[in-house]
Motif scaffolding. Structure first.
Motif, PDB file in Angstrom:
ATOM      1  N   ARG A 118       0.864  -1.173   0.000  1.00  0.00           N
ATOM      2  CA  ARG A 118       0.000   0.000   0.000  1.00  0.00           C
ATOM      3  C   ARG A 118       0.902   1.225   0.000  1.00  0.00           C
ATOM      4  NH1 ARG A 118      -0.509   2.049   5.580  1.00  0.00           N
ATOM      5  NH2 ARG A 118       0.448   0.526   6.961  1.00  0.00           N
ATOM      6  N   GLY A 119       0.338   2.344  -0.432  1.00  0.00           N
ATOM      7  CA  GLY A 119       1.110   3.578  -0.461  1.00  0.00           C
ATOM      8  C   GLY A 119       0.347   4.646  -1.216  1.00  0.00           C
ATOM      9  N   THR A 120       1.066   5.620  -1.712  1.00  0.00           N
ATOM     10  CA  THR A 120       0.450   6.722  -2.446  1.00  0.00           C
ATOM     11  C   THR A 120       1.031   6.784  -3.855  1.00  0.00           C
ATOM     12  OG1 THR A 120       2.089   8.296  -1.610  1.00  0.00           O
ATOM     13  CG2 THR A 120       0.044   8.088  -0.366  1.00  0.00           C
ATOM     14  N   ALA A 121       0.209   7.276  -4.774  1.00  0.00           N
ATOM     15  CA  ALA A 121       0.644   7.416  -6.157  1.00  0.00           C
ATOM     16  C   ALA A 121      -0.117   8.574  -6.787  1.00  0.00           C
ATOM     17  CB  ALA A 121       0.384   6.132  -6.932  1.00  0.00           C
ATOM     18  N   SER A 122       0.513   9.212  -7.742  1.00  0.00           N
ATOM     19  CA  SER A 122      -0.148  10.301  -8.465  1.00  0.00           C
ATOM     20  C   SER A 122      -1.100   9.705  -9.495  1.00  0.00           C
ATOM     21  CB  SER A 122       0.896  11.169  -9.174  1.00  0.00           C
ATOM     22  OG  SER A 122       1.485  10.441 -10.247  1.00  0.00           O
ATOM     23  N   VAL A 123      -1.948  10.540 -10.040  1.00  0.00           N
ATOM     24  CA  VAL A 123      -2.871  10.093 -11.077  1.00  0.00           C
ATOM     25  C   VAL A 123      -2.096   9.567 -12.286  1.00  0.00           C
ATOM     26  CG1 VAL A 123      -4.664  10.860 -12.677  1.00  0.00           C
ATOM     27  CG2 VAL A 123      -4.708  11.620 -10.306  1.00  0.00           C
ATOM     28  N   GLU A 124      -1.033  10.248 -12.642  1.00  0.00           N
ATOM     29  CA  GLU A 124      -0.215   9.802 -13.773  1.00  0.00           C
ATOM     30  C   GLU A 124       0.403   8.436 -13.498  1.00  0.00           C
ATOM     31  OE1 GLU A 124      -0.020  11.050 -16.854  1.00  0.00           O
ATOM     32  OE2 GLU A 124      -1.536  12.453 -16.123  1.00  0.00           O
ATOM     33  N   GLU A 125       0.890   8.233 -12.272  1.00  0.00           N
ATOM     34  CA  GLU A 125       1.463   6.927 -11.929  1.00  0.00           C
ATOM     35  C   GLU A 125       0.396   5.837 -11.979  1.00  0.00           C
ATOM     36  OE1 GLU A 125       5.137   8.030  -8.915  1.00  0.00           O
ATOM     37  OE2 GLU A 125       3.074   8.155  -8.148  1.00  0.00           O
ATOM     38  N   LEU A 126      -0.810   6.143 -11.511  1.00  0.00           N
ATOM     39  CA  LEU A 126      -1.895   5.166 -11.565  1.00  0.00           C
ATOM     40  C   LEU A 126      -2.260   4.822 -13.011  1.00  0.00           C
ATOM     41  CD1 LEU A 126      -4.170   6.471  -8.677  1.00  0.00           C
ATOM     42  CD2 LEU A 126      -2.718   4.430  -8.679  1.00  0.00           C
ATOM     43  N   LYS A 127      -2.236   5.809 -13.889  1.00  0.00           N
ATOM     44  CA  LYS A 127      -2.499   5.546 -15.310  1.00  0.00           C
ATOM     45  C   LYS A 127      -1.419   4.639 -15.896  1.00  0.00           C
ATOM     46  CE  LYS A 127      -5.047   9.775 -16.336  1.00  0.00           C
ATOM     47  NZ  LYS A 127      -5.029  11.075 -17.029  1.00  0.00           N
ATOM     48  N   GLN A 128      -0.166   4.910 -15.528  1.00  0.00           N
ATOM     49  CA  GLN A 128       0.945   4.087 -16.008  1.00  0.00           C
ATOM     50  C   GLN A 128       0.793   2.648 -15.522  1.00  0.00           C
ATOM     51  OE1 GLN A 128       4.805   5.191 -14.534  1.00  0.00           O
ATOM     52  NE2 GLN A 128       5.869   3.673 -15.772  1.00  0.00           N
ATOM     53  N   LEU A 129       0.428   2.472 -14.262  1.00  0.00           N
ATOM     54  CA  LEU A 129       0.221   1.126 -13.724  1.00  0.00           C
ATOM     55  C   LEU A 129      -0.880   0.400 -14.496  1.00  0.00           C
ATOM     56  CD1 LEU A 129       0.447   1.767  -9.867  1.00  0.00           C
ATOM     57  CD2 LEU A 129       2.145   0.631 -11.330  1.00  0.00           C
ATOM     58  N   ALA A 130      -1.972   1.093 -14.762  1.00  0.00           N
ATOM     59  CA  ALA A 130      -3.083   0.482 -15.504  1.00  0.00           C
ATOM     60  C   ALA A 130      -2.639   0.078 -16.909  1.00  0.00           C
ATOM     61  CB  ALA A 130      -4.269   1.435 -15.563  1.00  0.00           C
ATOM     62  N   GLU A 131      -1.854   0.940 -17.565  1.00  0.00           N
ATOM     63  CA  GLU A 131      -1.362   0.632 -18.903  1.00  0.00           C
ATOM     64  C   GLU A 131      -0.457  -0.595 -18.903  1.00  0.00           C
ATOM     65  OE1 GLU A 131       0.487   4.266 -20.192  1.00  0.00           O
ATOM     66  OE2 GLU A 131      -1.438   5.281 -20.440  1.00  0.00           O
ATOM     67  N   GLU A 132       0.277  -0.796 -17.804  1.00  0.00           N
ATOM     68  CA  GLU A 132       1.171  -1.949 -17.669  1.00  0.00           C
ATOM     69  C   GLU A 132       0.411  -3.213 -17.248  1.00  0.00           C
ATOM     70  OE1 GLU A 132       4.687  -2.394 -17.721  1.00  0.00           O
ATOM     71  OE2 GLU A 132       5.149  -0.383 -18.440  1.00  0.00           O
ATOM     72  N   GLY A 133      -0.863  -3.068 -16.890  1.00  0.00           N
ATOM     73  CA  GLY A 133      -1.649  -4.213 -16.474  1.00  0.00           C
ATOM     74  C   GLY A 133      -1.581  -4.510 -14.987  1.00  0.00           C
ATOM     75  N   VAL A 134      -1.127  -3.548 -14.207  1.00  0.00           N
ATOM     76  CA  VAL A 134      -1.031  -3.717 -12.759  1.00  0.00           C
ATOM     77  C   VAL A 134      -2.385  -3.396 -12.140  1.00  0.00           C
ATOM     78  CG1 VAL A 134       0.086  -2.927 -10.637  1.00  0.00           C
ATOM     79  CG2 VAL A 134       1.410  -3.095 -12.766  1.00  0.00           C
ATOM     80  N   THR A 135      -2.881  -4.304 -11.321  1.00  0.00           N
ATOM     81  CA  THR A 135      -4.149  -4.091 -10.642  1.00  0.00           C
ATOM     82  C   THR A 135      -3.906  -3.321  -9.359  1.00  0.00           C
ATOM     83  OG1 THR A 135      -4.980  -6.173 -11.519  1.00  0.00           O
ATOM     84  CG2 THR A 135      -6.162  -5.229  -9.650  1.00  0.00           C
ATOM     85  N   SER A 136      -4.605  -2.198  -9.211  1.00  0.00           N
ATOM     86  CA  SER A 136      -4.519  -1.400  -7.984  1.00  0.00           C
ATOM     87  C   SER A 136      -5.866  -0.715  -7.797  1.00  0.00           C
ATOM     88  CB  SER A 136      -3.397  -0.368  -8.067  1.00  0.00           C
ATOM     89  OG  SER A 136      -3.678   0.593  -9.059  1.00  0.00           O
TER      90      SER A 136
END
Length: 150
Positions: A118-136
């Protein structure tokens, strides 16, 4: 501490707590404020009626009132459930702070042992994670325990 009533472009309303007015502006311009119902980034302050004081002996001509024990009860139950979710996550997920996106990608790519984080992430980081297929998932803030307030 400043508390704003916020509204998204889908008309969902919710409350936001900020250090001060500039903190809200900074988070809004960085698209860090998300609607907890639909994850919309298009969030603005909701227009609110000004709070005016009046003489203690004056009688208002009309007063807006509402009733809804069931609504209050449902809100209390929701707050309780959200508190339990946060407690579970705090006990069972490693806090990686603002390194969340980096650590999640390392786990996803097999560079780090698979574990709950768990932690914090910016909106841009969350978009990058989604593009990579990371579930969060993002969580609404932990409810404040009013019994512990001064």
């Amino acid at each position: 501490m400043v508390i704003y009533d916020l509204i998204c472009d889908s008309s969902h309303t919710f409350e936001g707590w900020f250090k001060d007015a500039s903190d809200f502006e900074s988070q809004q311009s960085s698209s860090m404020i998300l609607c907890p119902f639909c994850d919309s980034e298009l969030v603005t302050k909701k227009l609110a009626a000004p709070k005016l004081s009046r003489k203690s002996n004056s009688v208002p001509q009309q007063q807006q009132v509402a009733t809804g024990d069931r609504t209050a009860e449902a809100f209390a139950q929701l707050q309780d459930m959200l508190g339990r979710v946060h407690t579970f996550i705090e006990k069972n997920f490693e806090d990686v702070g603002n390194r969340f996106a980096e650590e999640a990608l390392s786990i996803h790519r097999g560079e780090r042992e698979d574990e709950n984080i768990r932690g914090t992430a910016s909106v841009e980081e969350l978009k990058q994670l989604a593009e990579e297929g990371v579930t969060s998932m993002t969580l609404p803030p932990k409810p404040i325990n009013k019994k512990k307030l001064n």
